[in-house]
Motif scaffolding. Structure first.
Motif, PDB file in Angstrom:
ATOM      1  N   ALA A 247      16.341   5.492   3.145  1.00  0.00           N
ATOM      2  CA  ALA A 247      16.600   4.127   3.598  1.00  0.00           C
ATOM      3  C   ALA A 247      16.530   3.112   2.452  1.00  0.00           C
ATOM      4  N   GLY A 248      16.635   3.561   1.232  1.00  0.00           N
ATOM      5  CA  GLY A 248      16.689   2.648   0.097  1.00  0.00           C
ATOM      6  C   GLY A 248      15.358   2.352  -0.555  1.00  0.00           C
ATOM      7  N   GLY A 249      14.300   3.041  -0.146  1.00  0.00           N
ATOM      8  CA  GLY A 249      12.990   2.845  -0.761  1.00  0.00           C
ATOM      9  C   GLY A 249      12.289   1.593  -0.271  1.00  0.00           C
ATOM     10  N   PHE A 250      11.097   1.378  -0.790  1.00  0.00           N
ATOM     11  CA  PHE A 250      10.292   0.222  -0.417  1.00  0.00           C
ATOM     12  C   PHE A 250      10.842  -1.052  -1.042  1.00  0.00           C
ATOM     13  N   THR A 251      10.676  -2.185  -0.356  1.00  0.00           N
ATOM     14  CA  THR A 251      10.956  -3.482  -0.964  1.00  0.00           C
ATOM     15  C   THR A 251       9.737  -3.874  -1.790  1.00  0.00           C
ATOM     16  N   ALA A 252       9.833  -4.965  -2.534  1.00  0.00           N
ATOM     17  CA  ALA A 252       8.718  -5.431  -3.366  1.00  0.00           C
ATOM     18  C   ALA A 252       7.529  -5.864  -2.512  1.00  0.00           C
ATOM     19  N   ARG A 253       7.760  -6.238  -1.263  1.00  0.00           N
ATOM     20  CA  ARG A 253       6.685  -6.717  -0.391  1.00  0.00           C
ATOM     21  C   ARG A 253       6.087  -5.626   0.493  1.00  0.00           C
ATOM     22  N   ALA A 254       6.530  -4.398   0.369  1.00  0.00           N
ATOM     23  CA  ALA A 254       6.133  -3.324   1.289  1.00  0.00           C
ATOM     24  C   ALA A 254       4.706  -2.840   1.062  1.00  0.00           C
ATOM     25  N   ASN A 255       4.040  -2.521   2.157  1.00  0.00           N
ATOM     26  CA  ASN A 255       2.752  -1.830   2.112  1.00  0.00           C
ATOM     27  C   ASN A 255       3.086  -0.357   1.899  1.00  0.00           C
ATOM     28  N   GLN A 256       2.745   0.191   0.749  1.00  0.00           N
ATOM     29  CA  GLN A 256       3.134   1.551   0.411  1.00  0.00           C
ATOM     30  C   GLN A 256       2.055   2.586   0.712  1.00  0.00           C
ATOM     31  N   ARG A 257       0.942   2.169   1.289  1.00  0.00           N
ATOM     32  CA  ARG A 257      -0.155   3.110   1.569  1.00  0.00           C
ATOM     33  C   ARG A 257       0.004   3.814   2.908  1.00  0.00           C
ATOM     34  N   ASP A 258       0.313   3.054   3.946  1.00  0.00           N
ATOM     35  CA  ASP A 258       0.460   3.645   5.272  1.00  0.00           C
ATOM     36  C   ASP A 258       1.520   2.880   6.049  1.00  0.00           C
ATOM     37  N   LEU A 259       1.931   3.442   7.165  1.00  0.00           N
ATOM     38  CA  LEU A 259       2.998   2.850   7.965  1.00  0.00           C
ATOM     39  C   LEU A 259       2.771   3.184   9.431  1.00  0.00           C
ATOM     40  N   ASP A 260       3.566   2.574  10.280  1.00  0.00           N
ATOM     41  CA  ASP A 260       3.453   2.811  11.717  1.00  0.00           C
ATOM     42  C   ASP A 260       4.604   3.706  12.174  1.00  0.00           C
ATOM     43  N   VAL A 261       4.275   4.710  12.960  1.00  0.00           N
ATOM     44  CA  VAL A 261       5.277   5.629  13.494  1.00  0.00           C
ATOM     45  C   VAL A 261       5.200   5.583  15.007  1.00  0.00           C
ATOM     46  N   THR A 262       6.359   5.444  15.639  1.00  0.00           N
ATOM     47  CA  THR A 262       6.448   5.500  17.093  1.00  0.00           C
ATOM     48  C   THR A 262       7.133   6.813  17.442  1.00  0.00           C
TER      49      THR A 262
END
Length: 183
Positions: free
Chosen positions: A137-152
């Motif tokens: 999906a194009g990688g993280f943006t500069a503002r992204a939290n790169q440690r964890d994420l939410d999955v539904t």
């Protein structure tokens, strides 16, 4: 006064943690047999029956439309369960001893949203991790939290959301949301 400040701070911090860590069912779902759902495209082969051998898509209602026997429920079934269901229906007046084999031709997509380069719908590949999906999906943006994420994820008919690491496996149909970091 101190109690009011402490209460206000706890309410503010509670708002920062909207989702809890992923429930145990998230991890267990990744080691269970694959369950079919809407959007999966299946390659169904009936031995020595070329007219019945074809690709079929699980429709929005969770069925595949199969020649001779009509609608066959597929949602929530494993490939083995669906093979048996089709063979059983074909035995009822159509074929003496049908040999049915099914494999997934195309899995339903994963969805990547939030702080990524190109949010959207992407093809699922078995063994995919959240990090793989984010890279597609194009990688993280500069503002992204790169440690964890939410999955539904849909598990046993229930839709659950939980916080996972970026190295966590994803399943077909998952929605991955990359949050914005606070600092």
């Amino acid at each position: 006064m101190a109690l009011t400040i402490a209460l206000g701070a706890s309410v503010a911090l509670a708002g920062c943690n909207a989702y809890a860590p992923a429930p145990r069912a998230f991890e267990q779902a990744t080691i269970q047999p694959y369950r079919l759902d809407s959007g999966d495209r299946l390659r169904v082969a009936v031995f020595e029956q070329t007219a019945l051998t074809n690709t079929y898509t699980v429709d929005q209602a969770g069925y595949i439309s199969f020649p001779l026997i009509g609608q066959v429920p597929a949602r929530g079934q494993t490939l083995t369960q669906l093979e048996k269901a089709i063979a059983t229906k074909l035995r009822q007046g159509y074929l003496r001893d049908p040999d049915v084999t099914i494999e997934v031709d195309r899995y339903r997509p994963v969805f990547v949203m939030g702080e990524v380069g190109r949010p959207g719908q992407y093809s699922y590949v078995p063994g995919m991790t959240a990090q793989n999906a984010i890279a597609i999906a194009g990688g993280f943006t500069a503002r992204a939290n790169q440690r964890d994420l939410d999955v539904t994820r849909k598990i046993n008919g229930q839709i659950l959301t939980g916080r996972t690491s970026i190295s966590a496996p994803v399943l077909a149909g998952d929605t991955i949301y990359v949050r914005e970091r606070l600092f």
